[in-house]
Scaffold this motif. Structure first.
Motif, mmCIF file in Angstrom:
data_model
loop_
_atom_site.group_PDB
_atom_site.id
_atom_site.type_symbol
_atom_site.label_atom_id
_atom_site.label_comp_id
_atom_site.label_asym_id
_atom_site.label_seq_id
_atom_site.Cartn_x
_atom_site.Cartn_y
_atom_site.Cartn_z
ATOM 1 N N VAL A 51 0.857 -1.179 0.000
ATOM 2 C CA VAL A 51 0.000 0.000 0.000
ATOM 3 C C VAL A 51 0.891 1.226 0.000
ATOM 4 C CG1 VAL A 51 -1.730 1.345 1.241
ATOM 5 C CG2 VAL A 51 -1.875 -1.155 1.219
ATOM 6 N N VAL A 52 0.653 2.140 -0.943
ATOM 7 C CA VAL A 52 1.400 3.394 -1.028
ATOM 8 C C VAL A 52 0.493 4.528 -0.550
ATOM 9 C CG1 VAL A 52 2.633 4.999 -2.535
ATOM 10 C CG2 VAL A 52 2.732 2.538 -2.981
ATOM 11 N N THR A 53 0.970 5.282 0.414
ATOM 12 C CA THR A 53 0.203 6.422 0.909
ATOM 13 C C THR A 53 1.129 7.615 1.104
ATOM 14 O OG1 THR A 53 -1.427 7.092 2.564
ATOM 15 C CG2 THR A 53 0.400 5.716 3.338
ATOM 16 N N PHE A 54 0.599 8.730 1.615
ATOM 17 C CA PHE A 54 1.349 9.986 1.604
ATOM 18 C C PHE A 54 1.316 10.692 2.956
ATOM 19 C CE2 PHE A 54 -0.756 9.158 -2.447
ATOM 20 C CZ PHE A 54 0.326 9.073 -3.305
ATOM 21 N N ASP A 55 2.378 11.450 3.233
ATOM 22 C CA ASP A 55 2.443 12.275 4.427
ATOM 23 C C ASP A 55 3.261 13.530 4.106
ATOM 24 O OD1 ASP A 55 2.105 13.025 7.111
ATOM 25 O OD2 ASP A 55 4.061 12.179 7.634
ATOM 26 N N PRO A 56 2.704 14.739 4.316
ATOM 27 C CA PRO A 56 1.358 14.996 4.822
ATOM 28 C C PRO A 56 0.294 14.728 3.750
ATOM 29 C CG PRO A 56 2.384 17.058 4.185
ATOM 30 C CD PRO A 56 3.443 15.991 4.038
ATOM 31 N N VAL A 62 -0.641 21.115 -1.779
ATOM 32 C CA VAL A 62 -1.233 21.761 -2.958
ATOM 33 C C VAL A 62 -1.988 23.032 -2.568
ATOM 34 C CG1 VAL A 62 -2.864 21.456 -4.864
ATOM 35 C CG2 VAL A 62 -1.422 19.536 -4.125
ATOM 36 N N ARG A 63 -2.689 22.994 -1.422
ATOM 37 C CA ARG A 63 -3.447 24.148 -0.935
ATOM 38 C C ARG A 63 -3.137 24.327 0.547
ATOM 39 N NH1 ARG A 63 -6.653 20.998 -3.820
ATOM 40 N NH2 ARG A 63 -7.525 20.035 -1.942
ATOM 41 N N PRO A 64 -2.015 24.978 0.887
ATOM 42 C CA PRO A 64 -1.602 25.107 2.292
ATOM 43 C C PRO A 64 -2.726 25.639 3.171
ATOM 44 C CG PRO A 64 0.121 25.915 0.837
ATOM 45 C CD PRO A 64 -1.068 25.641 -0.037
ATOM 46 N N GLY A 65 -2.856 25.021 4.344
ATOM 47 C CA GLY A 65 -3.903 25.414 5.272
ATOM 48 C C GLY A 65 -5.178 24.612 5.117
ATOM 49 N N SER A 66 -5.198 23.690 4.156
ATOM 50 C CA SER A 66 -6.427 22.928 3.900
ATOM 51 C C SER A 66 -6.330 21.485 4.388
ATOM 52 C CB SER A 66 -6.746 22.928 2.396
ATOM 53 O OG SER A 66 -5.745 22.227 1.669
ATOM 54 N N HIS A 67 -5.355 21.183 5.236
ATOM 55 C CA HIS A 67 -5.183 19.815 5.727
ATOM 56 C C HIS A 67 -6.477 19.351 6.401
ATOM 57 C CE1 HIS A 67 -3.504 16.258 7.470
ATOM 58 N NE2 HIS A 67 -2.263 16.579 7.149
ATOM 59 N N PRO A 68 -7.061 18.257 5.939
ATOM 60 C CA PRO A 68 -8.321 17.796 6.553
ATOM 61 C C PRO A 68 -8.070 17.168 7.914
ATOM 62 C CG PRO A 68 -7.557 16.205 4.954
ATOM 63 C CD PRO A 68 -6.615 17.364 4.855
ATOM 64 N N PRO A 69 -9.077 17.143 8.779
ATOM 65 C CA PRO A 69 -8.950 16.389 10.033
ATOM 66 C C PRO A 69 -8.690 14.923 9.703
ATOM 67 C CG PRO A 69 -10.900 17.792 10.067
ATOM 68 C CD PRO A 69 -10.394 17.801 8.658
ATOM 69 N N LEU A 70 -7.775 14.305 10.429
ATOM 70 C CA LEU A 70 -7.390 12.932 10.137
ATOM 71 C C LEU A 70 -8.173 11.941 10.984
ATOM 72 C CD1 LEU A 70 -3.508 13.244 9.788
ATOM 73 C CD2 LEU A 70 -5.232 13.143 7.977
ATOM 74 N N THR A 217 -3.986 15.421 22.035
ATOM 75 C CA THR A 217 -4.238 14.742 20.765
ATOM 76 C C THR A 217 -3.187 15.092 19.721
ATOM 77 O OG1 THR A 217 -5.742 16.514 20.101
ATOM 78 C CG2 THR A 217 -6.713 14.596 21.166
ATOM 79 N N LEU A 218 -3.061 14.214 18.737
ATOM 80 C CA LEU A 218 -2.102 14.408 17.655
ATOM 81 C C LEU A 218 -2.583 15.520 16.721
ATOM 82 C CD1 LEU A 218 -1.468 10.635 16.868
ATOM 83 C CD2 LEU A 218 -0.052 12.160 18.239
ATOM 84 N N PRO A 219 -1.661 16.196 16.014
ATOM 85 C CA PRO A 219 -2.057 17.273 15.094
ATOM 86 C C PRO A 219 -3.077 16.797 14.054
ATOM 87 C CG PRO A 219 0.312 17.290 15.415
ATOM 88 C CD PRO A 219 -0.197 16.039 16.071
ATOM 89 N N HIS A 220 -4.023 17.653 13.750
ATOM 90 C CA HIS A 220 -5.037 17.417 12.702
ATOM 91 C C HIS A 220 -5.996 16.274 13.042
ATOM 92 C CE1 HIS A 220 -2.778 20.219 10.278
ATOM 93 N NE2 HIS A 220 -1.721 19.442 10.279
#
Length: 313
Positions: A51-56, A62-70, A217-220
């Protein structure tokens, strides 16, 4: 299960494999269909599954400040993927430079040169490469050149959650934010979990006779709406029924939003500094300010009784 962070962590002698790519936040029931199929096909072909995934999350780059809640941190996703039988998880650091890779370069650098993909399993809406220009049709087209196949899986799963809306991470986040943890659990296939280290709070719960574990809690992190919930507190492998409070503690003019869990019928617990997980089973009531501390204590006792009954079921 092997865990790699970056292409350089992949063993140089890595052979052919079955690969699936995605953010897979939450590893919900739709994700489980795709990942499970990749594992199944890998076993049929006698090769490992990756499985390939990404961080962040790509949106943050692509759109700084738009990190969704995880819905789940990467270590939790890896645990869930291991339970599904995945052989390796590759976490790719998603940088501005990486985001510029064309779909063709992504295929060559990741799927061909490093993972030696024999088969790629994806959902019909999979997009990749710069500006998400690549799709499953293009992925399939280049498979003829680079000797891999593509299998597209219909992951349309729905139930009562969200009024019958197809299951997705976006819907799950929306339900969690609204406090509908039962709807979120239907999509995830398990209760929504929030993790963190137990830290010292104002210790009012201890003074009131209901000592709570206050999680940093952890970020996001996707934290449910303010209120009281029934669920479980897990520390050092021990799972304990819990009454969980989310909010700012308005009774005492609090301003910081916290997640606190009272381990029901447990005394003498010293959890400070330990990593803990809180699983949300059911919404009990909204956050309120009471006329007096005595009225608050009565409500807290009722909450604990309700949570004890719900977790016992």
């Amino acid at each position: 299960m092997q865990r790699w962070r970056g292409l350089e962590d992949i063993p140089q002698d890595w052979g052919r494999s079955v690969v699936t790519i995605g953010s897979y936040d939450g590893v919900h029931r739709g994700h489980q269909i795709i990942i499970g199929r990749a594992v199944e096909r890998a076993r049929e072909l006698s090769v490992p599954s990756v499985v390939v995934t990404f961080d962040p999350h790509p949106s943050e780059v692509v759109r700084p400040g738009s990190h969704p809640p995880l819905l789940a941190p990467h270590h939790r996703r890896a645990e869930l993927m291991a339970e599904l039988g995945v052989d390796a998880v590759l976490i790719l650091p998603f940088t501005a430079e990486f985001s510029q890779l064309s779909p063709a370069d992504f295929i060559v650098k990741v799927l061909v040169d490093k993972l030696h993909a024999r088969l790629v399993v994806e959902g019909p809406n999979f997009r990749f490469g710069h500006r998400a220009a690549g799709n499953v049709a293009y992925l399939t087209e280049l498979g003829q050149t680079y000797d891999y196949e593509v299998e597209v899986i219909d992951l349309h799963v729905s139930g009562s959650a969200g009024g019958g809306e197809p299951f997705s991470s976006t819907l799950t986040r929306r339900l969690v934010a609204a406090g509908d943890v039962e709807g979120a659990a239907e999509i995830l296939g398990r209760p929504h979990r929030v993790e963190g280290v137990v830290v010292r709070g104002a210790q009012r719960g201890r003074e009131l006779g209901f000592p709570t574990a206050n999680l940093e809690t952890l970020p996001h992190t996707a934290v449910p709406a303010d209120g009281v919930y029934a669920g479980w507190l897990t520390v050092a492998g021990e799972r304990m029924p819990a009454a969980i409070s989310v909010g700012t503690n308005p009774q005492f003019a609090g301003t910081e939003r916290t997640v606190e869990a009272y381990a029901i019928d447990r005394v003498g617990l010293d959890l400070y500094g330990l990593h803990a997980a809180v699983d949300f089973l059911a919404y009990v009531r909204g956050q309120r300010t009471f006329a007096s501390v005595d009225a608050l204590l009565v409500a807290m006792a009722d909450d604990v009784k309700t949570c004890r009954e719900l977790t016992a079921e």
